[in-house]
Every structure is written in C-alpha cells, then in structure tokens.
Scaffold this motif. Sequence first.
Motif, PDB file in Angstrom:
ATOM      1  N   SER A  77      -7.153  37.299 -21.050  1.00 35.40           N
ATOM      2  CA  SER A  77      -7.054  38.111 -22.233  1.00 35.40           C
ATOM      3  C   SER A  77      -7.773  39.200 -22.494  1.00 35.40           C
ATOM      4  O   SER A  77      -7.449  40.079 -22.962  1.00 35.40           O
ATOM      5  CB  SER A  77      -6.660  38.263 -23.456  1.00 35.40           C
ATOM      6  N   MET A  78      -9.172  38.287 -22.289  1.00 35.56           N
ATOM      7  CA  MET A  78     -10.252  39.106 -22.661  1.00 35.56           C
ATOM      8  C   MET A  78     -11.128  40.055 -21.910  1.00 35.56           C
ATOM      9  O   MET A  78     -12.577  40.383 -21.844  1.00 35.56           O
ATOM     10  CB  MET A  78     -11.621  37.865 -23.137  1.00 35.56           C
ATOM     11  N   ARG A  79     -10.292  40.253 -20.784  1.00 31.96           N
ATOM     12  CA  ARG A  79     -11.085  41.115 -19.094  1.00 31.96           C
ATOM     13  C   ARG A  79     -12.237  40.431 -18.957  1.00 31.96           C
ATOM     14  O   ARG A  79     -13.061  41.291 -18.926  1.00 31.96           O
ATOM     15  CB  ARG A  79     -10.574  41.997 -19.808  1.00 31.96           C
ATOM     16  N   TRP A  80     -13.119  39.201 -19.354  1.00 34.67           N
ATOM     17  CA  TRP A  80     -14.215  38.913 -18.737  1.00 34.67           C
ATOM     18  C   TRP A  80     -13.866  38.524 -16.873  1.00 34.67           C
ATOM     19  O   TRP A  80     -12.731  38.833 -16.477  1.00 34.67           O
ATOM     20  CB  TRP A  80     -13.938  36.883 -19.270  1.00 34.67           C
ATOM     21  N   PRO A  81     -15.074  38.490 -16.592  1.00 33.97           N
ATOM     22  CA  PRO A  81     -15.341  38.856 -15.233  1.00 33.97           C
ATOM     23  C   PRO A  81     -14.881  37.272 -14.760  1.00 33.97           C
ATOM     24  O   PRO A  81     -14.769  36.289 -15.000  1.00 33.97           O
ATOM     25  CB  PRO A  81     -16.741  38.250 -14.862  1.00 33.97           C
ATOM     26  N   LEU A  82     -13.943  37.781 -13.783  1.00 34.42           N
ATOM     27  CA  LEU A  82     -13.207  36.602 -13.084  1.00 34.42           C
ATOM     28  C   LEU A  82     -14.093  35.387 -12.220  1.00 34.42           C
ATOM     29  O   LEU A  82     -13.791  34.093 -11.913  1.00 34.42           O
ATOM     30  CB  LEU A  82     -12.203  36.780 -11.721  1.00 34.42           C
ATOM     31  N   GLU A  83     -15.734  36.089 -11.634  1.00 29.46           N
ATOM     32  CA  GLU A  83     -16.401  34.974 -10.514  1.00 29.46           C
ATOM     33  C   GLU A  83     -16.877  33.765 -11.335  1.00 29.46           C
ATOM     34  O   GLU A  83     -16.840  32.345 -11.208  1.00 29.46           O
ATOM     35  CB  GLU A  83     -17.486  36.123 -10.481  1.00 29.46           C
ATOM     36  N   PRO A  84     -16.718  33.533 -13.473  1.00 30.81           N
ATOM     37  CA  PRO A  84     -17.512  32.389 -13.241  1.00 30.81           C
ATOM     38  C   PRO A  84     -16.537  31.518 -13.296  1.00 30.81           C
ATOM     39  O   PRO A  84     -16.540  30.508 -14.230  1.00 30.81           O
ATOM     40  CB  PRO A  84     -18.408  33.003 -15.138  1.00 30.81           C
ATOM     41  N   LEU A  85     -15.227  31.628 -13.478  1.00 30.11           N
ATOM     42  CA  LEU A  85     -13.690  31.292 -14.294  1.00 30.11           C
ATOM     43  C   LEU A  85     -13.406  30.368 -12.978  1.00 30.11           C
ATOM     44  O   LEU A  85     -13.979  28.871 -13.929  1.00 30.11           O
ATOM     45  CB  LEU A  85     -12.149  32.189 -13.967  1.00 30.11           C
ATOM     46  N   ASP A  86     -14.513  30.065 -12.644  1.00 30.99           N
ATOM     47  CA  ASP A  86     -13.998  28.482 -11.449  1.00 30.99           C
ATOM     48  C   ASP A  86     -14.687  27.416 -12.214  1.00 30.99           C
ATOM     49  O   ASP A  86     -14.956  26.198 -12.383  1.00 30.99           O
ATOM     50  CB  ASP A  86     -14.100  28.449  -9.986  1.00 30.99           C
ATOM     51  N   TYR A  87     -15.793  28.300 -12.339  1.00 28.24           N
ATOM     52  CA  TYR A  87     -16.929  27.572 -12.866  1.00 28.24           C
ATOM     53  C   TYR A  87     -16.650  26.498 -14.394  1.00 28.24           C
ATOM     54  O   TYR A  87     -16.584  26.023 -14.852  1.00 28.24           O
ATOM     55  CB  TYR A  87     -18.230  28.498 -12.816  1.00 28.24           C
ATOM     56  N   VAL A  88     -16.229  27.057 -15.286  1.00 30.40           N
ATOM     57  CA  VAL A  88     -16.174  26.953 -16.211  1.00 30.40           C
ATOM     58  C   VAL A  88     -14.722  26.347 -16.706  1.00 30.40           C
ATOM     59  O   VAL A  88     -14.810  25.268 -17.568  1.00 30.40           O
ATOM     60  CB  VAL A  88     -15.682  28.474 -16.977  1.00 30.40           C
ATOM     61  N   GLN A  89     -14.008  26.755 -15.513  1.00 29.14           N
ATOM     62  CA  GLN A  89     -12.796  25.705 -15.519  1.00 29.14           C
ATOM     63  C   GLN A  89     -13.395  23.717 -15.396  1.00 29.14           C
ATOM     64  O   GLN A  89     -12.361  23.229 -14.826  1.00 29.14           O
ATOM     65  CB  GLN A  89     -11.474  26.097 -14.449  1.00 29.14           C
ATOM     66  N   LYS A  90     -13.928  23.941 -14.316  1.00 25.79           N
ATOM     67  CA  LYS A  90     -14.084  23.226 -14.051  1.00 25.79           C
ATOM     68  C   LYS A  90     -15.370  22.224 -14.316  1.00 25.79           C
ATOM     69  O   LYS A  90     -14.891  21.056 -14.866  1.00 25.79           O
ATOM     70  CB  LYS A  90     -16.132  22.826 -12.474  1.00 25.79           C
ATOM     71  N   MET A  91     -16.182  22.859 -15.868  1.00 21.97           N
ATOM     72  CA  MET A  91     -17.143  22.577 -17.179  1.00 21.97           C
ATOM     73  C   MET A  91     -15.353  21.492 -17.514  1.00 21.97           C
ATOM     74  O   MET A  91     -16.107  21.014 -18.106  1.00 21.97           O
ATOM     75  CB  MET A  91     -17.907  23.314 -17.172  1.00 21.97           C
ATOM     76  N   VAL A  92     -15.094  22.730 -18.128  1.00 21.43           N
ATOM     77  CA  VAL A  92     -13.570  22.517 -18.588  1.00 21.43           C
ATOM     78  C   VAL A  92     -13.003  20.800 -18.258  1.00 21.43           C
ATOM     79  O   VAL A  92     -12.550  19.969 -19.294  1.00 21.43           O
ATOM     80  CB  VAL A  92     -12.512  22.513 -19.672  1.00 21.43           C
ATOM     81  N   ARG A  93     -12.119  20.628 -16.739  1.00 19.88           N
ATOM     82  CA  ARG A  93     -11.559  19.557 -16.397  1.00 19.88           C
ATOM     83  C   ARG A  93     -12.392  18.119 -16.343  1.00 19.88           C
ATOM     84  O   ARG A  93     -12.088  17.878 -17.041  1.00 19.88           O
ATOM     85  CB  ARG A  93     -11.763  20.090 -14.823  1.00 19.88           C
ATOM     86  N   LEU A  94     -13.788  18.479 -16.398  1.00 20.08           N
ATOM     87  CA  LEU A  94     -14.315  17.409 -16.034  1.00 20.08           C
ATOM     88  C   LEU A  94     -15.403  16.566 -17.400  1.00 20.08           C
ATOM     89  O   LEU A  94     -16.208  16.074 -16.719  1.00 20.08           O
ATOM     90  CB  LEU A  94     -15.440  17.583 -14.633  1.00 20.08           C
ATOM     91  N   HIS A  95     -15.522  17.285 -17.922  1.00 20.93           N
ATOM     92  CA  HIS A  95     -16.153  17.184 -19.385  1.00 20.93           C
ATOM     93  C   HIS A  95     -16.143  15.604 -19.861  1.00 20.93           C
ATOM     94  O   HIS A  95     -17.115  15.045 -20.348  1.00 20.93           O
ATOM     95  CB  HIS A  95     -16.232  17.807 -20.419  1.00 20.93           C
ATOM     96  N   HIS A  96     -15.542  14.586 -19.814  1.00 20.18           N
ATOM     97  CA  HIS A  96     -14.464  13.794 -20.347  1.00 20.18           C
ATOM     98  C   HIS A  96     -15.146  12.684 -19.261  1.00 20.18           C
ATOM     99  O   HIS A  96     -15.567  11.162 -18.965  1.00 20.18           O
ATOM    100  CB  HIS A  96     -13.250  13.275 -20.880  1.00 20.18           C
ATOM    101  N   ARG A  97     -15.648  13.596 -17.325  1.00 20.09           N
ATOM    102  CA  ARG A  97     -15.920  12.269 -16.526  1.00 20.09           C
ATOM    103  C   ARG A  97     -16.713  11.198 -16.682  1.00 20.09           C
ATOM    104  O   ARG A  97     -16.932   9.408 -16.644  1.00 20.09           O
ATOM    105  CB  ARG A  97     -15.722  12.700 -15.255  1.00 20.09           C
ATOM    106  N   PRO A  98     -17.659  11.690 -17.003  1.00 18.82           N
ATOM    107  CA  PRO A  98     -18.946  10.832 -17.766  1.00 18.82           C
ATOM    108  C   PRO A  98     -19.078  10.161 -18.514  1.00 18.82           C
ATOM    109  O   PRO A  98     -19.895   8.792 -18.534  1.00 18.82           O
ATOM    110  CB  PRO A  98     -19.874  11.204 -17.776  1.00 18.82           C
TER     111      PRO A  98
END
Length: 471
Positions: A324-345
């Motif tokens: 929706s914000m038309r942000w570049p898709l290249e960093p999407l995997d990285y941001v999703q990884k951080m969101v997915r794992l932020h509770h793991r440690p």
Amino acid sequence: MKQFTEGDIPDILFRIGELADRENIPCYLVGGYVRDILIERPCTDIDIMVVGEPVAFARIIRNELRGKNFVVFERFRTAQLELNDEHAGALKIEVVGARKESYDLDSRKPFTEIGTIEDDLSRRDFTINALAVSLNSDKRGSLTDNYNGVGDLERRILRTPLEPEQTFSDDPLRMMRAARFVSQLGFTPDPALAEAMKAMHERIRIVSRERISQEFFKIMLSPEPSRGLGMLYDTKILGDILPEVTAMAGIEQVDGLGHKDTLFHTFQVVDNLSRHSDKLWLRIAALLHDIAKPVTKRFHPSTGWTFHGHEAVGIKVVAKIFRSMRWPLEPLDYVQKMVRLHHRPIPLSKEEITDSAIRRLMFDAGPDLEDLMNLCRADVTSKNPRKVVRIMKNFENVEQKIAEVAEKDLLASWRPPIDGSDIMTTLGLTEGKMIGIIKSRMENAIIDGLIPYEREAAIAFIRKVYEELNG
C-alpha cells in the motif's frame, strides 16, 4: 542582520553570482542550505534561485564552471548539476526560478508559474526555509528574511510564512515535512501549524505514496523518530497513511485488567533502537514488530490479555503495508524476518539455554542475528529499573551462549556441510521434492545436535533418511 561572507559560503557559489551579474540576473541562495549554515548543520544540497530563466542560466553554470551530471526538469523549470569546490568538495546544485506553486484541489502534482522573490519566499514551507542570500556583487552575502526565519531558528519554533492552511493547501506534503523537521531538528511546532494539520489531515491523501514515503523515511532516520511519529498521530495524519499503525493505540480494560498502549510502547522501541542503529529497515521493523497485536488481542479470565500468534499474523500485515505504501520489495523479507523472530530470544533468556535452541535461533536469523538482538533489547520498555536490569542480564547470557556455540561448531555463518548437489550425487537422484525433504531433515538434525557438524556424518544421515523414505 546577518551578512554572509566567503567564510560562510563556498567560493564557487560566489562565482555563480558573478555569472549572474554578467547576465543581469538576480541570483540567490535559498532554503535549507541557508538554514543549515545558520545552525551549523552539514549540507551539500544547494538551491539557487534566479529571477529569470533558470534552465538557460543552469547551462551557463555548467559550461563556465565545468558542471557534471546535468539534468533538466522542463515541467518545473528547474535544472540540477554537480560542481566541485576546492575546499567544500562536491556540491549538488538545483537551479530554480522565482515562482508561485500550488495544487488543484484534487491534484497529486503541483503546477507552477513565474513569480518574484517575494512570491518565492512566501510559497516556501516554513519560515526557517524562507531565507535568501544574494550572490550578486551589489548585495553579496546580504540576507532576505521577510518572515523572521532567523528568529524562529533561534527560538527553535516551526512556523509557516503564510497562514498554515494556505501553505498546506498549496502542497499537503508539507504536513509530513513539518513532522520531519520536528523530528530531525528537535523544533517545537507553532500551535496554529499543528491545528491546521489536524484540520486538514485528510488532504494528505491526494499526495502520491512515493512522496509520502520519502518524508516518512526521513522521519524514521531522524535522531528521535517518536517526535515526528507522535506529531503525525496527534494530527491524525498517521491514520491516513498507516492506519494499521494507529490501530495499536489505546488501552482496553476488562475486569480492571488492562494492557500497555502498544502504539506508544512501539514509539519508545523505535527510539531505543535508533540510539544504537541507523539502519532504516531495522527501524521500520521496530515500528511494525507488534503490528498484529490489535487483531490477535484476546482476554482470558484466568490469564488476562494475550496476543498469541501476532508474529505470524504480523508478517502478512507487513506485506500489505509494503504494497500500500509502495515501498521497495527488496527489504520485505528482512523486515518480515525481524517481525517473525522478535520474540524468539526472550524465552531463551528466561530458561536454561540449550545448544540446540541457540543453533535454531542462529540458523533462523542467519546474518541478521545481531540486528534481531538489537531489536529485542530495544523492545524492553519497562518502567521498573530492576526488571530492566534483570532482563538485560539475561540477554547478555543469551549472547554469551551464542558466542560459545558459534565458536564450538562454526555456526556463526551457518551453512550445512553438504548441499542439494551433494545429496543428488550421493543418492543418485535428480532434482525434485525428495531432495528438499532430505536436506531439511539433515539441517534440523545438525541444529538439534542429533548428528555432528561434519560432512561424513551428514552423508551417513541422508543415506539413512533415504532408506526410511523408501522403506
């Protein structure tokens, strides 16, 4: 009144003034570059305004002063080029004409018409940018400040030259720029400016997402992003551009039990992280790490409020925001990884830490493990100092265990001892789903400590798995 001298301004800019004298053109330094000289802030992007034809004069500058990377924007009557000054180095120059500029009520792009220097300064966004320094020899270095921008710089106040409603109506993106300057410079918005933003917030919707995102990223990269984010929230603009973020605001209570305000916790997390990292997309991940809490929030009489699965749901919301914000898709995997794992440690810091749990975390985070740990540290926003000290001590234990495991089995930059090609060669197979299944089992066996991190052990294991699958 301030008089600018050769010590304030690179010599090559005064040489531009000499060219303007020759062409009989009034020529000024304007805007942010003048502001940044006054507050002693580094800046290499320079706007030069002429009362005349800017593109033709820009070509003269290019030819006479050996300009490079010359680009013309005919629609806006502007030209860009690069000049090299002996002392200041490479300078990016934009040559513009004195102009009026405004939007149609439903337009996303401005239209311009020729104006005077007074017109030009009045149509600028803020008084601190409505400043002009003459480069012509007869008035060299003299400052034009029709709206007391210097005084506002000294008082650290953000105001508009005209009534804020007029300024924001002409270009609604200026409302985003207001939040950006509050965040970047630490200025206080004039009350009338903030009220106008609140009254006109919906007008931001006519501006393209690309232009909005440019300003939003600058807010996120500022020293204290929460100042700009908070202003956008208070004026309702944040809800117009990122409704998923504003949905985190508020505290709901049931039977006297409430949860923390997720939005303001998030703003604090972003600020905490910003003190230690200038990575834009890690800061974006901090902003979005709890983005799915509103849709996963549940109340249970025995346990209180829960947000089960908000990490998994969050990665879907993140993808929606990127689109929706038309942000570049290249960093999407990285941001999703951080969101997915932020509770793991966090669970690791509360219990006996096994090698296999550490290996799993290292494998899943990969080269972004340090960023993940920085995000987790920033996520500690308790107002109880003893609790903060205890949590940080536990995180240090996790980091020590990571270092020990990494040294022991070389998992710091983990790659399996054999790859898909080795599996196909060893087992005489061709590419297919079977290879992926065998490879995944082999990797999990190493991570869980079932087999050593050795090539021979991995080969023996895949033979065994293959036999079981074909048994």
